[in-house]
Design an enzyme around this catalytic site. Structure first.
Site, mmCIF file in Angstrom:
data_model
loop_
_atom_site.group_PDB
_atom_site.id
_atom_site.type_symbol
_atom_site.label_atom_id
_atom_site.label_comp_id
_atom_site.label_asym_id
_atom_site.label_seq_id
_atom_site.Cartn_x
_atom_site.Cartn_y
_atom_site.Cartn_z
ATOM 1 N N GLU A 255 -9.951 2.553 -10.037
ATOM 2 C CA GLU A 255 -10.019 1.082 -9.421
ATOM 3 C C GLU A 255 -9.911 1.196 -8.130
ATOM 4 O O GLU A 255 -8.911 1.663 -7.628
ATOM 5 C CB GLU A 255 -9.056 0.154 -9.881
ATOM 6 C CG GLU A 255 -9.486 -1.299 -9.182
ATOM 7 C CD GLU A 255 -8.157 -2.158 -9.165
ATOM 8 O OE1 GLU A 255 -7.853 -2.592 -8.245
ATOM 9 O OE2 GLU A 255 -7.468 -2.088 -10.379
ATOM 10 N N CYS A 294 -6.572 -4.487 -2.738
ATOM 11 C CA CYS A 294 -8.029 -4.050 -3.403
ATOM 12 C C CYS A 294 -8.812 -5.074 -3.645
ATOM 13 O O CYS A 294 -9.982 -4.910 -3.418
ATOM 14 C CB CYS A 294 -7.742 -3.116 -4.230
ATOM 15 S SG CYS A 294 -6.722 -3.708 -5.685
#
Length: 680
Positions: A255, A294
């Protein structure tokens, strides 16, 4: 102070000098981080051999109970973790999703497993597949724990949640973990792991933590191991191409940080509530965790006609944002994690300014509440503007991982969709619109580039968790530069750490392996009615065949009067004759009610209550004159944890088949009953 690692059952220090870590707010030393000298081969072996064996000996429910109680105890200690988190530059409000959100994620997973998984160590998936004409050869899919170790390499921005959202599904799947926290915030992660070890509810070896470089660990992983990474795209690409991971086909999930977008719908006007909701969310995502998420909004895509109004609204709201000591209640913008990170953000902003101009922020000096001077890693909330985004490149490829976003206009909805796609893969995108058709067009045009998409309007804004808040029961991951992997995702996240296997054989053999009855397997018949048996006494495959009963005209009429169901197929002879059925038929619910009357034992006994009904199918119509019979088989048993003073019990799933006088099925389904246990 050198941060210790917990490996092979002990806290140990690296033998090297260590990398210094400082308080992000005041620049004061916190610790040094080093794992030099730790034998990574032995660490991996210890996890597989000691932790893995112990976890695999537990059922899903036992693992869930241990994790649930651990999370509850951690929640009671939350204040000590908040105190540590302030040193990372994070405000209490921003640390809440990390700390309490992390513990809540563990509780969510534990509850999911208790509800949806068996109290066993093997998970059965899907229905039985008939592979032969007469049913003597069948197939089924099962998932079993991998006898490996999961290596979790985490980012610095969520030192608690980032670890827990990975280890919860790993441990529930029966797979031990090696946690590798990011150096700048490793001391927060280590503090949580230390308390997990002290609580002592998880088996020894189930969790190890390496504070510092993992050295040659990846060189010694095999096909039963798993690696997950949250971090930068460049780090992810380097690890993804590690020779040993490629040779041994070690599952790797990444990720990566991505250039997430927020789109203001073309239909929105400045006076609409969606306009203010959009401005508020963009500012929140810019300032939350100082933009070090993120999932943070990096590209702000708005209609060309509204760009000036959006820019002014964002500037006004950003001007009210108080920066400074994150321990102060009024502070909304804390520090970046380190001086190096602040320098990196400044360099990235300079690169972005090749295609954009600064609208707000960007200054070298900034007022800081509660601090006399800037000794920490502070960077102002900075809004950029790119007026030609369709011909730009840098704003779609360079990410300043801090409180930075770029405003960009679009002239048509197709342009907005194209701009969203130009991020080349994002973890999350959001759309603010009250026009549902506009929402459909944008989502269908951009979904393939996103792992998650949020549509906000005044109907749902009050209860929305926001752009940057993934939930444990939803997929969190995305394509392209976002890593191409998936994290979280409810049961799917747990299954990621298990091996799916198709098994083939006779129904009886598969029943023995799965501990679930399969049609065609050998049945067990006993003179004692199964409803007179305690949970422990019932055997998988134990079957009761009932007496027969002929359905009459009176049954149909009486059931219709009691239920109020006077559907034409039961009461209108002419309409029924012209229908699919060809004649009047009994109510389907009468058939299963009659079946219950045939298989229940009326006297008091171990059966406490009906718990539910699943997978009901009415196979054939039942006209008056049909003689039905019922077969009741113990399909599956689920031992439940005892709660309070209630009698110990378990759920018994019974396979029910109602047949007609020709032996053909007219209804098939599963019923669930609570059955008393003799053992505590």
């Amino acid at each position: 102070m050198k941060l210790q690692s917990y490996v092979m059952g002990a806290w140990v220090s690296g033998v090297g000098k260590g990398r210094p870590v400082v308080d992000a707010v005041r620049g004061e030393p916190v610790c040094s981080v080093d794992a030099t000298g730790i034998d990574m081969v032995q660490v991996a072996d210890y996890g597989r051999r000691i932790g893995g064996a112990a976890l695999r000996a537990m059922t899903f429910h036992e693992r869930a109970a241990a994790l649930k109680e651990t999370a509850k105890r951690l929640m009671a200690m939350k204040e000590q973790f908040y105190e540590l988190s302030f040193k990372t530059g994070t405000t209490r409000a921003d640390a809440w999703p990390d700390i309490e959100g992390g513990f809540g994620t563990v509780l969510s997973y534990a509850s999911l497993v208790t509800r949806e998984f068996p109290n066993d160590s093997v998970l059965i998936e899907g229905d039985m597949e008939a592979l032969s004409k007469n049913g003597s050869f069948v197939g089924r899919h099962i998932l079993t724990s991998k006898p490996g170790v999961a290596v979790h390499i985490n980012a610095y921005n969520f030192p608690v949640w980032g670890m827990l959202e990975k280890i919860a599904p790993s441990l529930l799947a029966g797979m031990p973990v090696i946690v590798k926290p990011a150096t700048p915030t490793a001391y927060v992660t280590k503090a949580v792991v230390e308390e997990i070890i002290n609580i002592g509810l998880l088996p020894e070896g189930a969790i190890q933590i390496v504070c510092g470089s993992v050295g040659d660990l990846l060189d010694h992983l095999n096909e039963q191991d798993v690696v997950t990474l949250t971090g930068s795209a460049s780090t992810g690409q380097a690890l993804k191409n590690h020779p040993n991971l490629l040779v041994n086909s070690v599952p790797f999930t990444m990720e990566a940080d991505s250039l997430n977008c927020a789109i203001l719908g073309e239909s929105v006007k400045a006076e609409d509530p969606e306009f203010q909701l959009f401005v508020k969310e963009v500012v929140r995502e810019m300032t939350s965790k100082a933009g070090q998420k993120c999932t943070a909004i990096r590209r702000v895509i708005v209609p060309h006609a509204l760009i000036e109004q959006v820019a002014e609204a964002l500037k006004a709201r950003l001007a009210k944002t108080v920066a400074g000591d994150p321990a102060l209640e009024e502070v909304r913008l804390g520090a970046l994690v380190s001086a190096e990170q602040a320098q990196d953000v400044r360099a990235k902003v300079e690169a972005l300014c090749g295609e954009a101009t600064v609208v707000a922020g960007g200054e070298e000096d900034m007022p800081l509440a509660g601090l006399s001077h800037n000794a920490g890693a502070f960077y102002p909330a900075t809004l950029l503007r790119c007026d030609e985004p369709l011909s730009a490149n840098v704003v779609h490829s360079v990410e300043a991982f801090g409180p930075v976003a770029t405003l960009m206009p679009y002239h048509s909805l197709d342009d907005a969709v194209e701009l969203a796609r130009m991020g080349k893969g994002s973890l999350v995108g959001s759309l603010f619109t009250a026009d549902d058709q506009e929402a459909r067009a944008v989502i269908l045009g951009t979904a393939a580039w996103h792992g998650r998409m949020l549509i906000i309007n005044s109907d749902c804004a009050g209860e929305s968790t926001g752009h940057g808040a993934p939930l444990a029961n939803l997929i969190h991951g995305g394509p392209g530069r976002a890593g191409g992997g998936e994290e979280l995702g409810g049961a799917r996240a747990i299954k990621h750490y298990m091996q799916r296997t198709a098994i083939q054989g006779s129904p009886t053999t598969l029943m023995a392996i799965t501990r679930e009855y399969h049609r065609g397997a050998k049945e067990i018949h006993d003179a004692v009615h199964p409803f007179k048996k305690y949970f422990e006494e019932l055997e998988i495959g134990e079957t009761l065949v009932t007496h027969r009963r002929t359905v009459t005209e009176a049954d149909i009429v009486n059931f219709g009067c009691v239920s109020g169901d006077h559907f034409y197929a039961h009461f209108d002879e002419i309409a029924a004759k012209d229908s699919f059925f060809g004649q009047r038929v009994a109510h389907g619910y009468f058939v299963i009610s009659a079946a219950a009357g045939m298989f229940v034992h009326p006297a008091p006994g171990p059966v406490i209550a009906n718990y539910g009904l699943e997978n009901l199918r009415f196979v054939e119509p039942v006209p008056a004159g049909t003689t039905i019979q019922c077969k009741l088989t113990v399909k599956r048993k689920i031992k439940k944890a005892q709660r309070g003073d209630e009698k110990p019990n378990g759920v018994v799933v019974w396979a029910v088949e109602v047949t007609n006088q020709n032996g053909g099925p007219v209804a098939v389904y599963d019923i669930l009953t609570l059955v008393e246990r003799q053992e505590t």
